[in-house]
Design an enzyme around this catalytic site. Structure first.
Site, PDB file in Angstrom:
ATOM      1  N   GLU A  95       4.138 -17.731 -24.101  1.00 20.08           N
ATOM      2  CA  GLU A  95       3.966 -18.021 -25.517  1.00 20.08           C
ATOM      3  C   GLU A  95       5.032 -19.012 -25.991  1.00 20.08           C
ATOM      4  O   GLU A  95       6.198 -18.923 -25.608  1.00 20.08           O
ATOM      5  CB  GLU A  95       4.060 -16.731 -26.339  1.00 20.08           C
ATOM      6  CG  GLU A  95       2.752 -15.968 -26.438  1.00 20.08           C
ATOM      7  CD  GLU A  95       1.720 -16.668 -27.301  1.00 20.08           C
ATOM      8  OE1 GLU A  95       2.085 -17.475 -28.179  1.00 20.08           O
ATOM      9  OE2 GLU A  95       0.518 -16.406 -27.092  1.00 20.08           O
ATOM     10  N   ASP A 132      -1.126 -20.802 -15.945  1.00 25.49           N
ATOM     11  CA  ASP A 132      -1.552 -20.808 -17.335  1.00 25.49           C
ATOM     12  C   ASP A 132      -1.390 -19.415 -17.949  1.00 25.49           C
ATOM     13  O   ASP A 132      -1.887 -18.431 -17.408  1.00 25.49           O
ATOM     14  CB  ASP A 132      -3.025 -21.253 -17.393  1.00 25.49           C
ATOM     15  CG  ASP A 132      -3.539 -21.428 -18.798  1.00 25.49           C
ATOM     16  OD1 ASP A 132      -3.026 -22.305 -19.509  1.00 25.49           O
ATOM     17  OD2 ASP A 132      -4.458 -20.687 -19.184  1.00 25.49           O
TER      18      ASP A 132
END
Length: 521
Positions: free
Chosen positions: A260, A200
């Protein structure tokens, strides 16, 4: 395919455990529910399943706020249930990938509880604490969820950093004991038999050592993907090499990394390293590229060419964080989108329910659960049957989120050979059966406006994929032997919203195909 490169050739099926299958009637999906449906995943043709977090957590961010990285929250089951799931999956040839959440913990984690007791506590530097600046936060960094990325702790008078919710304090990955602790977490699960991790938010692991303000644009904001100091720090790549070293100690395991969403291609490609960092930095760009043939062709070609030679591409069209594919693209383009996903060069990731064409479900305000707001509609329960609660929960239970259209369910689509579910299975079967779709190069083919066409090419096999992104029928000749159409039987005209896969038997036909398509219409 070798056991060390399985992740290059098959599809990864992303399961949001809360929403897949509820075995105990509490309205929330769980690990035994997933185990009960492994035959479905095997029938579909998935290569691996990726599970969103099921660790111990107060569930303020649905499992991404963790209090124990090496235990299962009772909401989802037990460690024994993990072992049963792993054993059942491996018997069926399915791999299991877990979410690894290294950037932050829950505010209730014992590590943070100790860290906030005193500036002298041994765990103080396990998190990122700073003195106020000018009577306020230490700098102008913003949390992904909105608002400052800093919260003042009255007990010690310092701010702690949280790149996400205030209840998710960031760990300090510059501290060697933090790295060692998280390495132990990885080994705990690898020793248990998991086949890899989806990490993550890997680009947030390291922050600027000097905590400098981010430069702002003319609107007083900054784009996270372009942030200079809050994320994407050079030392992050060294941390990933450490994680890769651990993973490589277990043959056949994989590291996938969330970065991102709109990370520029050079930065995205950099996360492969020299084949010593991530196997697959997630490529989210298809979620945001305009659904037009020219835009898609331009991006796919640029991405394919931007990757270093050792890198393997990957593709995502659905996610637990954004609107569902069928809602974003409309029902007419779902079949074309799935054909694109499964025929591009690289590993496809399929979000649960997208094989059925699930759409966003409107959530009344009093039933909203997401602390960030807006993600609930894409996280609703998987519909298995037309029975009460769609077979997700027992009839007497109340699912944690409302259900969608009752006519869209697995049982109904299994009974319909022309369904989206059967198309998904056929696409995955075709991918397994044709080396060009697994390993072939990607070559764009000129085509009329609104048509996306490309070849997948190996020396002994060439395929042509032709996708009509328009609502008009197009009278263009498509050479080769028809293998699969999104519309069932192949006819002469390329029908509205139709995709086709054809086998080009002779290399010379491939070049000719490009000219024929370009001149059609």
């Amino acid at each position: 395919m070798t056991t060390t490169t399985w992740w290059k050739h098959g599809a990864i099926y992303h399961i949001y455990p809360r929403s897949f299958a509820d075995s105990d009637g509490d309205g929330v999906g769980d690990l035994p529910g997933i185990t009960a449906h492994l035959d479905y995943l095997s029938w579909l043709g998935a290569e691996a399943i990726w599970l969103s977090p099921f660790y111990r957590s107060p569930q303020r961010d649905f499992g991404y706020d963790i209090t124990d990285h090496t235990d299962v929250d009772p909401l989802f089951g037990t460690l024994t249930d993990v072992d049963r799931l792993l054993a059942g999956a491996h018997r069926r040839g399915l791999r299991v990938i877990l979410d690894f959440v290294p950037n932050h913990t829950s505010i209730d984690h014992p590590w943070f509880a100790a860290s906030r007791t005193s500036t002298d506590d041994p765990r103080r530097d396990w998190y990122i604490w700073r003195d106020p600046a000018d009577g306020g936060p230490p700098n102008n960094w913003r949390a992904v969820t909105g608002g400052p990325a800093w919260t003042l702790d009255p007990q010690t008078g310092q701010y702690y950093l949280h790149s996400f919710l205030p209840e998710q304090p960031d760990l300090n990955w510059r501290h060697p004991e933090v790295r060692q602790a998280m390495h132990r977490v990885m080994r705990f699960w690898l020793d248990r038999g998991v086949d890899g991790f989806r990490i993550d938010m890997v680009d947030y692991l390291l922050k600027d050592e000097h905590f400098r303000d981010e430069p702002l644009d003319g609107h007083g904001r900054y784009e996270p993907a372009l942030a200079r100091h809050q994320l994407n720090q050079p030392g992050t790549l060294d941390l990933l090499r450490e994680l890769r070293d651990i993973t490589d100690g277990y043959p056949g395991r994989i590291l996938i990394g969330e970065v991102e969403y709109r990370l520029p291609l050079p930065r995205l490609a950099g996360y492969y390293g020299q084949d010593d960092m991530l196997h697959l930095p997630i490529n989210f760009w298809l979620l945001f590229t305009p659904w037009q043939a020219h835009d898609l062709q331009t991006f796919v070609t640029a991405y394919d060419r931007a990757l270093p030679g050792h890198a393997w591409p990957n593709w995502v069209l659905g996610s637990h964080d954004i609107s569902r594919m069928a809602t974003r693209l409309g029902p007419d383009q779902v079949r074309v989108a799935l054909m694109l996903l499964f025929t591009l060069r690289g590993t496809p990731v399929l979000y649960y329910g997208d094989e059925l064409g699930m759409t966003d479900v409107p959530i009344p305000p009093h039933q909203a659960r997401d602390p960030w707001e807006g993600r609930d509609p894409a996280r609703t329960p998987m519909p298995w049957t037309s029975a009460p609660n769609a077979g997700f929960s027992p009839p007497e239970a109340r699912p944690w989120l409302p259900l969608g259209n009752p006519s869209v369910n697995v049982a109904a689509q299994m009974a319909d050979p022309g369904s989206l579910l059967h198309l998904t299975r056929a696409l995955l079967g075709l991918r397994r059966g044709h080396a060009a779709l697994r390993d072939g190069s990607y070559q764009p083919v000129p085509a009329p406006d609104g048509v996306l066409a490309y070849r997948r090419t190996l020396p002994d096999e060439e395929m042509l994929i032709t996708l009509n992104l328009t609502g008009a029928a197009l009278d263009i000749p498509i050479p080769g032997e028809p293998l699969l159409s999104t519309h069932g039987e192949t006819v002469g005209l390329l029908r509205p919203h139709e995709g086709r896969i054809t086998l080009l038997r002779v290399a010379g036909q491939v070049s000719e195909a490009g000219h024929v398509l370009a001149g059609g219409g």
